[in-house]
Write an enzyme that holds these catalytic residues in place. Sequence first.
Site, PDB file in Angstrom:
ATOM      1  N   GLN A   1       0.977  -1.178   0.010  1.00 15.32           N
ATOM      2  CA  GLN A   1       0.158   0.031   0.049  1.00 15.32           C
ATOM      3  C   GLN A   1       0.823   1.264   0.012  1.00 15.32           C
ATOM      4  O   GLN A   1       1.455   1.748   0.875  1.00 15.32           O
ATOM      5  CB  GLN A   1      -0.845  -0.087   1.106  1.00 15.32           C
ATOM      6  CG  GLN A   1      -1.959   0.937   1.011  1.00 15.32           C
ATOM      7  CD  GLN A   1      -3.016   1.095   2.075  1.00 15.32           C
ATOM      8  OE1 GLN A   1      -3.151  -0.087   2.998  1.00 15.32           O
ATOM      9  NE2 GLN A   1      -3.655   2.002   2.501  1.00 15.32           N
ATOM     10  N   PHE A   2       1.128   1.877  -1.183  1.00 15.72           N
ATOM     11  CA  PHE A   2       2.016   2.910  -1.209  1.00 15.72           C
ATOM     12  C   PHE A   2       1.348   4.209  -0.485  1.00 15.72           C
ATOM     13  O   PHE A   2       2.066   5.123  -0.317  1.00 15.72           O
ATOM     14  CB  PHE A   2       2.399   3.283  -2.731  1.00 15.72           C
ATOM     15  CG  PHE A   2       1.341   3.809  -3.452  1.00 15.72           C
ATOM     16  CD1 PHE A   2       1.334   5.283  -3.756  1.00 15.72           C
ATOM     17  CD2 PHE A   2       0.264   3.156  -4.266  1.00 15.72           C
ATOM     18  CE1 PHE A   2       0.120   5.914  -4.401  1.00 15.72           C
ATOM     19  CE2 PHE A   2      -0.832   3.690  -4.977  1.00 15.72           C
ATOM     20  CZ  PHE A   2      -0.697   4.866  -4.980  1.00 15.72           C
ATOM     21  N   THR A   3       0.314   4.109  -0.455  1.00 13.98           N
ATOM     22  CA  THR A   3      -0.529   5.325   0.097  1.00 13.98           C
ATOM     23  C   THR A   3      -0.028   5.534   1.762  1.00 13.98           C
ATOM     24  O   THR A   3      -0.277   6.674   2.221  1.00 13.98           O
ATOM     25  CB  THR A   3      -1.992   5.340   0.006  1.00 13.98           C
ATOM     26  OG1 THR A   3      -2.512   4.345   0.608  1.00 13.98           O
ATOM     27  CG2 THR A   3      -2.346   5.386  -1.458  1.00 13.98           C
TER      28      THR A   3
END
Length: 150
Positions: A78-80
Site C-alpha cells: 500500500q504505497f499510500t
Amino acid sequence: MRVVVQRVSQASVTVDSKIVADIQKGLLVLVGIEEADTQEDIDWLAGKIIKMRIFGDENDVMNCSVQDIDGNIIVVSQFTLHASTKKGNRPSYIKAAKPDFAIPMYENFVSAIEKEFGKKVQTGIFGADMKVSLLNDGPVTIVMDSKNRE
C-alpha cells in the site's frame, strides 16, 4: 518502511472479483515502501510483527503472538502509507518507492515474514486494484515505521 498491522478475525483480498487471499484469525499487514528502505528495515519489521504479543491468552490478556495462536497473515502492498499531507488537499506520494525498487523489497519482506513465521503468508497482488475486507478484532491496529524505532 511503514506498516499497519491489524489483528483480524477474518480478512480477504479480492482482485477482479476473484479472492486472492483469505484468512481467519491472524494479522492483516499493510506495507508501504520508500526508496530509503533496506534489508535491515525488512528484518526489523518482520521480527517485530511475528513476535508482537497482541492476541489474548487464557485470561484474555494480550500476551500471545500470531505464532502462539497458530494464526495466519496476509501482507498487502500500500504505497499510500507514505502520503504527505503537509501542503494542500491532494496527498503527495513522492516518498513512496517506484515499482522497480518496491516490488523486490515487497517480495523480500514477504519472504522475511515467512522465514520468521515458519509458514506460508498470503498476499495481495502488487500494484493491482485490490478490495481488502477485514473484521478488525478488538479493534487492534498498530502502526510501525522502521525509521522510527525508538
